[in-house]
Design a protein around this motif. Structure first.
Motif: not given
Length: 639
Positions: A193-203
């Protein structure tokens, strides 16, 4: 349609090919075999199936297919070739059903080189696919002292906790800072979940950053993202809409531009003497009367640092009774500093002084959001374009204090008490030690940190038997103690010899006069993208030493002579041959350390007994200022 796509891709390839030739670059794909370390200088690590960021696929494993593509992976072979037909068929497959078969690739220094699937990569890059699945083998080079190698090993350490390969940095220490910025402990593993949230934020951030023109800057998108979340907080991106992120990026743009500067800070060592006409003041469209806020972390009654600034504020009110008004806030914390700055602005303040390094980030955020309000933060070596910073050259006074201690310590032992290992404090320690050694070659300086866990400074002084002590700089109203400045121990009682003085009132007066005379705007040269740091000392009348009647007349005359040479800038305490605890620092008797070298020093003089503590050795209250201003030897800061 697929033939038309090939024709368009072919034109893109030719254009890129020609542009690279004009720049003197290799016009075709990079070849991993050409840049691989020699055998025995690396090892291979299979990663399995990985989502490879298409932007980071830069070449081929071998030279075989390199010349079929331009450097951007677009084809450059004739449209009637068999290669073109195969490319077109793959294009059709991608449109109709998607290309799902993983490519085979090697990763080296977080760039990817294709072994099988070059045409697939070309097609998917043409259609702007964000990531491509691939079976990856990582090439891990031997550790070296090169900057890129160090960054890569920091990436490898980070990758074990968070398998993210689409973020890269240009500065050492950034991956550890990212781990902290997203709220993770140093060795904490990220959840899915951390990885998905980070990917969305960075994108969300990177797309707006690139749209604004970030690709033209020499920093990486990762550099910009880390700066952004350090300033505003990681959760901000989740809480704000895309349009709000876009607006913040635009407002913060000079912060990103500043990141690419080699010399980020422009030191102003003394006040500007150039006379400017009274045509430009701080607020061209605002009131002529300045309303100024001072924001304190502690209270004047409990903190010598805050008390000194409060004396400066009162001096300012007496000096400009008709031109300014001031307000002040006490006991402000990092948790509520934003609210206090907002309150000050709401009260009509058009100039705000935040008097501790811990308030830097809040100051920058407020300055970006309120461009008509000038905000200054009391810190050193702080690189932000939207605020200005200021700090005294206290080491000049500390050198004189060391000379006094060297003359008065009959057993050659003295103790120096310091609060935090931050920029400027190390220079103070070393200047004191050098002053003592100049008067007494046998002088030994025992260094004690008041912020260190489990430290009883009084007990340590008794153990070392120091006869001269350098304590807090001045006495404070609520603490009628004589343990300040330089004092000589006579049994259990101190005899005060001298104290350093930072005349904040004079500093603030010079700044207000500069604003009123238009020199503030003169300093703000828009052609220079650098942060401005005022670092004034004895030559500006900001730093002084007050000697007591207990000091022998001969010693007092010597101090006055040394003070005169420093004030006239004919003598630099850090000049000539210098030795640290580990070896020589300067071997040229005619050289002096530059202001930047003094400001950022992270070594201790040879006659200092003690060390620079790590972050984990310090009390919890030290953490905010250490993370903002801690020197490199302090773990977890500015690495």
């Amino acid at each position: 349609m697929s033939r038309e796509d090939y024709s368009k891709a072919f034109k893109l390839g030719k254009k890129d090919y020609q542009m690279r030739l004009l720049r003197g670059e290799r016009p075709t794909l990079e070849v991993l075999d050409d840049i691989m370390p020699e055998k025995g200088a690396y090892y291979e690590q299979p990663l399995g199936i990985v989502q490879i960021p298409s932007e980071q696929i830069v070449g081929t494993k071998t030279a075989g297919r390199s010349n079929s593509f331009a450097g951007n992976f677009m084809p450059i072979l004739h449209e009637g070739s068999e290669f073109a037909a195969k490319w077109s068929n793959l294009s059709t497959s991608h449109i109709e059903e998607g290309i799902r078969e993983p490519i085979k690739a090697y990763e080296y220094m977080n760039k990817f080189y294709v072994e099988e699937g070059n045409k697939r990569v070309s097609v998917m890059k043409y259609f702007e696919v964000v990531s491509i699945p691939g079976n990856v083998i990582r090439i891990v080079p031997r550790r070296t002292e090169e900057k890129e190698n160090k960054i890569y090993y920091e990436f490898l350490n980070f990758y074990q906790k968070a398998p993210i390969n689409y973020v890269w940095f240009s500065q050492e220490g950034s991956f550890a800072k990212l781990q902290e910025a997203v709220g993770k402990a140093p060795d904490e593993v990220w959840t899915d979940e951390d990885l998905l949230d980070f990917s969305a934020a960075y994108t969300k951030f990177s797309s707006e950053y690139k749209a604004k023109g970030g690709g033209k800057l020499s920093i990486t998108p990762g550099d910009a993202f880390l700066s952004f979340i350090t300033l505003y907080g990681y959760k901000t991106i989740d809480e704000k809409t895309t349009s709000e992120i876009k607006e913040l990026i635009a407002k913060s743009w000079e912060e990103f531009v500043l990141l690419q500067e080699d010399q980020e800070i422009e030191l102003r060592m003394k006040p500007s003497e150039e006379k400017k006409p009274l045509l430009s003041i701080l607020l061209p469209h605002g009131p002529s009367r300045l309303k100024i806020a001072f924001i304190y972390e502690k209270t004047p009654g409990t903190s010598a640092w805050t008390y000194a600034h409060e004396l400066g504020r009162l001096y300012l009110e007496q000096t400009f009774p008709d031109e300014i008004s001031t307000i002040h806030y006490e006991n402000v914390t990092q948790e509520n500093i934003d609210a206090f700055i907002e309150e000050a602005i709401g009260e009509g303040c058009n100039l705000i002084f935040t008097t501790t390094p811990a308030f830097v980030q809040a100051s920058v955020k407020a300055a970006i959001a309120n461009p008509d309000v000038r905000i200054m933060n009391c810190s050193l070596n702080t690189s932000h374009r939207y605020i200005r910073t200021y700090y005294p050259r206290t080491h000049e006074a500390k050198f004189l204090m060391g000379a006094i201690a060297g003359a008065m310590a009959e057993n050659n032992r003295m103790t120096y008490i310091e609060d935090y290992p931050i920029y400027g404090s190390i220079a103070n320690i070393n200047a004191f030690a050098l002053g003592a050694k100049m008067i007494n070659p046998r002088a030994q300086v025992y260094l004690e940190w008041s912020s260190k866990k489990g430290t009883n400074v009084e007990e340590r002084i008794r153990e070392t038997g120091s006869s001269c002590i350098s304590g807090k700089d001045m006495v404070i109203p609520e603490e009628a103690s004589r343990f300040f400045g330089i004092y000589h121990m006579e049994g259990d009682y101190p005899r005060n010899l001298a104290m350093p003085l930072c005349h904040w009132g004079k500093f603030y007066e010079r700044m207000i006069r500069a604003i009123m005379e238009g020199k503030w705007k003169y300093d703000d040269d828009s052609s220079k993208v650098k942060a401005i740091n005022y670092w004034w000392g004895m030559s500006a009348g900001i730093i002084d030493v007050i000697c007591s009647q207990n000091l022998p007349i001969g010693t007092k005359r010597l101090i006055e002579l040394l003070k005169a040479t420093i004030s006239s800038e004919t003598f630099n305490p850090f000049s000539g041959i210098l030795y640290s605890q580990t070896g020589i620092v300067i071997d040229d008797p005619n050289r002096s350390l530059s202001p930047e070298e003094i400001m950022t020093m992270d070594w201790l003089a040879e006659n200092v007994i003690g060390s620079i503590p790590k972050l984990e050795e310090l009390k919890e209250q030290a953490e905010p200022v250490i993370k903002q201003q801690g020197v490199k030897n302090t773990a977890g800061t500015n690495e």
